[in-house]
Motif scaffolding. Structure first.
Motif, PDB file in Angstrom:
ATOM      1  N   LYS A   1       0.837  -1.207   0.000  1.00  0.00           N
ATOM      2  CA  LYS A   1       0.000   0.000   0.000  1.00  0.00           C
ATOM      3  C   LYS A   1       0.870   1.254   0.000  1.00  0.00           C
ATOM      4  CE  LYS A   1      -3.757   2.243   2.561  1.00  0.00           C
ATOM      5  NZ  LYS A   1      -4.654   2.138   3.758  1.00  0.00           N
ATOM      6  N   LYS A   2       1.924   1.237   0.780  1.00  0.00           N
ATOM      7  CA  LYS A   2       2.811   2.404   0.893  1.00  0.00           C
ATOM      8  C   LYS A   2       3.509   2.695  -0.427  1.00  0.00           C
ATOM      9  CE  LYS A   2       6.220   4.268   4.141  1.00  0.00           C
ATOM     10  NZ  LYS A   2       6.975   3.981   5.402  1.00  0.00           N
ATOM     11  N   GLU A   3       3.855   1.638  -1.161  1.00  0.00           N
ATOM     12  CA  GLU A   3       4.575   1.805  -2.413  1.00  0.00           C
ATOM     13  C   GLU A   3       3.633   1.826  -3.619  1.00  0.00           C
ATOM     14  OE1 GLU A   3       8.842   0.222  -4.176  1.00  0.00           O
ATOM     15  OE2 GLU A   3       7.499  -1.222  -3.276  1.00  0.00           O
ATOM     16  N   ASN A   4       2.341   1.590  -3.346  1.00  0.00           N
ATOM     17  CA  ASN A   4       1.336   1.525  -4.413  1.00  0.00           C
ATOM     18  C   ASN A   4       1.697   0.454  -5.444  1.00  0.00           C
ATOM     19  OD1 ASN A   4      -1.049   2.221  -5.748  1.00  0.00           O
ATOM     20  ND2 ASN A   4      -0.031   3.774  -7.006  1.00  0.00           N
ATOM     21  N   THR A   5       1.982  -0.761  -4.928  1.00  0.00           N
ATOM     22  CA  THR A   5       2.351  -1.891  -5.783  1.00  0.00           C
ATOM     23  C   THR A   5       1.484  -3.096  -5.432  1.00  0.00           C
ATOM     24  OG1 THR A   5       4.088  -2.515  -4.208  1.00  0.00           O
ATOM     25  CG2 THR A   5       4.751  -1.172  -6.105  1.00  0.00           C
ATOM     26  N   THR A   6       1.638  -4.162  -6.211  1.00  0.00           N
ATOM     27  CA  THR A   6       1.024  -5.448  -5.918  1.00  0.00           C
ATOM     28  C   THR A   6       2.118  -6.512  -5.883  1.00  0.00           C
ATOM     29  OG1 THR A   6       0.673  -6.134  -8.223  1.00  0.00           O
ATOM     30  CG2 THR A   6      -1.014  -4.709  -7.216  1.00  0.00           C
ATOM     31  N   LEU A   7       1.775  -7.705  -5.452  1.00  0.00           N
ATOM     32  CA  LEU A   7       2.756  -8.794  -5.429  1.00  0.00           C
ATOM     33  C   LEU A   7       3.329  -9.052  -6.814  1.00  0.00           C
ATOM     34  CD1 LEU A   7       0.978 -11.381  -3.090  1.00  0.00           C
ATOM     35  CD2 LEU A   7       2.917  -9.896  -2.501  1.00  0.00           C
ATOM     36  N   ASN A   8       2.534  -8.841  -7.841  1.00  0.00           N
ATOM     37  CA  ASN A   8       2.985  -9.092  -9.215  1.00  0.00           C
ATOM     38  C   ASN A   8       4.078  -8.134  -9.667  1.00  0.00           C
ATOM     39  OD1 ASN A   8       1.201 -11.228  -9.578  1.00  0.00           O
ATOM     40  ND2 ASN A   8      -0.445  -9.890 -10.285  1.00  0.00           N
ATOM     41  N   ASP A   9       4.244  -7.009  -8.939  1.00  0.00           N
ATOM     42  CA  ASP A   9       5.280  -6.037  -9.302  1.00  0.00           C
ATOM     43  C   ASP A   9       6.672  -6.463  -8.839  1.00  0.00           C
ATOM     44  OD1 ASP A   9       3.604  -4.100 -10.576  1.00  0.00           O
ATOM     45  OD2 ASP A   9       2.846  -3.534  -8.600  1.00  0.00           O
ATOM     46  N   TYR A  10       6.744  -7.541  -8.050  1.00  0.00           N
ATOM     47  CA  TYR A  10       8.026  -7.987  -7.507  1.00  0.00           C
ATOM     48  C   TYR A  10       8.509  -9.227  -8.242  1.00  0.00           C
ATOM     49  CZ  TYR A  10       7.203  -4.666  -3.801  1.00  0.00           C
ATOM     50  OH  TYR A  10       6.974  -3.517  -3.117  1.00  0.00           O
ATOM     51  N   ASP A  11       9.811  -9.248  -8.522  1.00  0.00           N
ATOM     52  CA  ASP A  11      10.408 -10.381  -9.218  1.00  0.00           C
ATOM     53  C   ASP A  11      10.807 -11.498  -8.270  1.00  0.00           C
ATOM     54  OD1 ASP A  11      10.659  -9.236 -12.045  1.00  0.00           O
ATOM     55  OD2 ASP A  11      11.661  -7.697 -10.834  1.00  0.00           O
ATOM     56  N   TYR A  12      11.060 -11.143  -6.997  1.00  0.00           N
ATOM     57  CA  TYR A  12      11.496 -12.160  -6.051  1.00  0.00           C
ATOM     58  C   TYR A  12      11.195 -11.713  -4.622  1.00  0.00           C
ATOM     59  CZ  TYR A  12      13.850 -16.670  -6.093  1.00  0.00           C
ATOM     60  OH  TYR A  12      14.102 -18.023  -6.065  1.00  0.00           O
ATOM     61  N   PHE A  13      11.110 -12.701  -3.720  1.00  0.00           N
ATOM     62  CA  PHE A  13      10.780 -12.438  -2.325  1.00  0.00           C
ATOM     63  C   PHE A  13      11.794 -13.156  -1.430  1.00  0.00           C
ATOM     64  CE2 PHE A  13       6.999 -12.040  -4.813  1.00  0.00           C
ATOM     65  CZ  PHE A  13       6.294 -10.983  -4.260  1.00  0.00           C
ATOM     66  N   ILE A  14      12.445 -12.385  -0.566  1.00  0.00           N
ATOM     67  CA  ILE A  14      13.408 -12.941   0.392  1.00  0.00           C
ATOM     68  C   ILE A  14      12.874 -12.678   1.796  1.00  0.00           C
ATOM     69  CG2 ILE A  14      15.779 -13.011   1.211  1.00  0.00           C
ATOM     70  CD1 ILE A  14      15.760 -13.685  -1.679  1.00  0.00           C
ATOM     71  N   PHE A  15      12.387 -13.727   2.447  1.00  0.00           N
ATOM     72  CA  PHE A  15      11.936 -13.626   3.830  1.00  0.00           C
ATOM     73  C   PHE A  15      13.048 -14.127   4.755  1.00  0.00           C
ATOM     74  CE2 PHE A  15       7.042 -13.501   3.833  1.00  0.00           C
ATOM     75  CZ  PHE A  15       7.001 -12.818   2.622  1.00  0.00           C
ATOM     76  N   HIS A  16      13.013 -13.686   6.008  1.00  0.00           N
ATOM     77  CA  HIS A  16      13.913 -14.242   7.021  1.00  0.00           C
ATOM     78  C   HIS A  16      13.807 -15.759   6.977  1.00  0.00           C
ATOM     79  CE1 HIS A  16      15.684 -15.470  10.733  1.00  0.00           C
ATOM     80  NE2 HIS A  16      14.529 -15.762  11.287  1.00  0.00           N
TER      81      HIS A  16
END
Length: 327
Positions: free
Chosen positions: A238-253
């Protein structure tokens, strides 16, 4: 603006295998862990990671303006371990240096601190070191922790950049009411170390520890992560005005495979975009995110120009989420 220029990591020499026939080993997805020597500290590991970074030629030691050291295993109560590292690395005396005590969310917090130093004009090159040696706090017969955590360090160079939007925005959260769900009770000012702190006891699940050892309420930490992490990710989008589809990869702890898979499904992240890089090293606390990020870059899953979401969560209870663009 600010960007991550380089990452390196370092493991101790000793590697210990978890029992492959243990059901819990299969559940958490950790086959081996690295363990520091008796006389090897978190700062020793951090120095090794930093030396690897400088050997890449991405920056001269004389160009470092600020050193940030994230650890929960300092060399001494005082002085600040970052000051000791500054001297051992032979960084300039004009370099600022400080420790900050955070665990699993520490890397995201460190990126934010570095961004603030750079974008406020106080520094151009920040060396962020993360290192922990939880093995020194864990009782070998406490199987709620002993098969999870490994020792490691990572060195990350954050620099001034002409590009915009490479690091941030950030979302943070804290719930200190859960402090005792992941804690070492004895050894600080609240509960000084004494003979009683070294007395062993057995809990209801058969785990053995003392008040001076690490305690983790695994089910409560899991519930915390499932409650707060999806909300924090949503807040960042919401803060960045994006969706999950806007990200190429996800790095969680990299807590453990079971928790990571549960979070991935809860948030509805594509499995092909989700990092799980802890099988051969375990949960390395503050270093899990930079290690996983660098590994994914090395094997080609993350490329220049990719947009990546970083999520840290754990001891505190504390969490932090940020967006980065790989350059």
């Amino acid at each position: 603006m600010t960007s991550i220029k380089a990452i390196e990591y370092h493991f101790p020499t000793n590697q210990i295998a978890n029992d492959p026939n243990n059901k819990l080993t299969k559940k958490i997805g950790i086959s081996t862990r690295y363990i520091a020597d008796k006389d090897e500290t978190a700062s020793d590991l951090a120095i090794q990671a930093a030396e690897k970074l400088f050997e890449k030629g991405v920056c001269k030691k004389s160009e470092i303006d600020f050193l940030l050291f994230c650890t929960q295993a300092p060399d001494y109560i005082l002085p600040t371990t970052a000051c000791i590292i500054q001297e051992k690395l032979k960084l300039p005396t004009s370099c600022g240096a400080l420790d900050f005590n955070l665990g699993c969310s520490g890397f995201v917090y460190g990126l934010s601190l570095a961004k603030g130093l750079i974008e406020s004009g106080q520094a151009k090159n920040v060396l962020l070191l993360t290192a922990d040696t939880y093995s020194k706090f864990i009782h070998e017969n406490d199987f709620s922790t002993s098969i999870l955590f490994g020792d490691a360090a990572a060195a990350t160079l954050i620099t001034e950049s002409s590009d915009s939007g490479n690091l941030g925005p950030f979302v943070f959260g804290t719930d200190g009411s859960g402090a005792e769900e992941l804690i070492i009770f004895a050894g600080g000012s609240r509960e000084p170390m004494d003979s009683e702190a070294l007395l062993e006891f057995e809990d209801e699940k058969g785990n053995i520890r003392t008040r001076s050892n690490l305690y983790m309420n695994g089910s409560e930490v899991f519930n915390f992560a499932m409650r707060e992490v999806p909300k924090a990710v949503a807040d960042l989008l919401k803060k960045e005005n994006t969706t999950l589809n806007d990200y190429d990869y996800f790095i969680f702890h990299q807590a453990n495979r079971y928790m990571l898979e549960a979070l991935r499904r809860r948030i509805n992240i594509d499995e092909d975009k989700f990092s799980i890089q802890l099988n051969d090293c375990g949960n390395t606390v503050s270093s899990t995110i930079p290690i996983a990020l660098q590994k994914e870059i090395e094997i080609g899953h993350i490329k220049n120009g990719d947009k990546v979401l970083l999520v840290g969560f754990g001891v505190g209870l504390s969490w932090g989420v940020c967006s980065i663009r790989i350059r």
